[in-house]
Each structure stands twice: as structure tokens, then as C-alpha cells.
Design an enzyme around this catalytic site. Sequence first.
Site, short mmCIF file in Angstrom:
data_model
loop_
_atom_site.label_atom_id
_atom_site.label_comp_id
_atom_site.label_asym_id
_atom_site.label_seq_id
_atom_site.Cartn_x
_atom_site.Cartn_y
_atom_site.Cartn_z
N ASP A 17 0.78 -1.16 -0.39
CA ASP A 17 -0.01 -0.08 0.08
C ASP A 17 0.39 1.36 -0.05
O ASP A 17 0.38 2.23 0.73
CB ASP A 17 -1.00 -0.11 1.21
N LYS A 81 -7.25 -4.13 -2.74
CA LYS A 81 -7.45 -4.87 -1.70
C LYS A 81 -8.67 -3.78 -1.12
O LYS A 81 -8.05 -2.33 -1.21
CB LYS A 81 -6.52 -6.02 -0.71
N CYS A 111 -2.84 -1.25 8.66
CA CYS A 111 -2.21 -2.40 7.25
C CYS A 111 -1.83 -3.31 7.83
O CYS A 111 -1.26 -4.48 7.89
CB CYS A 111 -2.53 -1.68 6.03
#
Length: 182
Positions: A17, A81, A111
Site C-alpha cells: 500500500d 484489496k 494495514c
Amino acid sequence: MPTFRLTQDQAALLVMDIQERLCAAMDRDALDRMLARTSAAVEGARALGLPVIITEQYPQGLGPTHSLLRLKLGSFKAVEKLEFSAAVPDVLAQLGTRKQVLVAGMETHICVFQTVRDFAERGFTPVLLADAVLSRSTEDRRVGLDLCRDAGATVATVEAALFDLLGRAGTPEFKKVSTAVR
């Protein structure tokens, strides 16, 4: 307690990410350091023949992987995701039989932590690359590191992990990894 040792046949790098819009919310100096260490991790992992798996959290909102990493990665297909954890079926499939997951990315307390916890619960050995993770605040990053350790991660640096994977000097891979971490 067993001795911690990374092995090239069991390890993979997960870059989570690190996306344009999320990066814009980070402290610039901290972001630059994290991007440099993550780039070194990618370069080192490639030199050692490790799989490199990229995730993007809700890319429609947070944008694509940061342009600096896209340049370093070349051609890749990110796993998109919505879950905060990256322990999703597409990532697990890319890991195959590998059980050691080197984790870099953002944000440490959300995350990254949830991913580390989920991997540990599934019997993996998560290795948090402390110099390649970031949160918007230093307190969230610090708490995230603690949460990851408490959830079962081994905390290392990019350089510590890569040289553990190498095990010895004097090889072509050693030269590539040494160059990457400079």
C-alpha cells in the site's frame, strides 16, 4: 525458542500500500527514507531471486503504487484489496509454499499490523522491515511496531534481513545487495 534464520527458498517480500495519495499525507523526510529503504528491499529481493508481491489498498481512492517504486519494480501487477490485511487469497497464492514474509509498507499501525497478525496466526514467519514501514504520525508508527512485535513479527531492518538471506560475502548476489543497501 528456535533460532531465527531467513532462507532464500522460504522468503518473499511483501510491499504494502505505498500509494501516491497515501504518501502525500506522510512527513516528507520520513517518506523519502522509507521509499529509499523499500527500494533497496526490492532490489535486494530481486538479486536473491525472491518473489516480490505488491498490494494496493482501495486504489480508486488512494491511487497507484508510488511512482518511484513503480520505476524500481518495472512490470508488476498489484494485488488490489479492500481489507486492511494483505493476507488475502491472491497474496497467499503468490507466496505458495514460502513461509517467511518480509513486510514493508504503510500504514504501520493499520494495514501492516493487521497483515503481520494474520500471517502469524496462519503459521507464517512475518519479518517487519522497520526502516521500510511508515505511518502518518511517529506515535502511530511506534505503536504499530510494538503491535507487530506483540503479534509475532520479528523486527529487522532491510539490511539485516538481506544480509541474513545472503549468509556470506564474495558472491555476485552479495555485490548486488551491497549496492542496493548503500
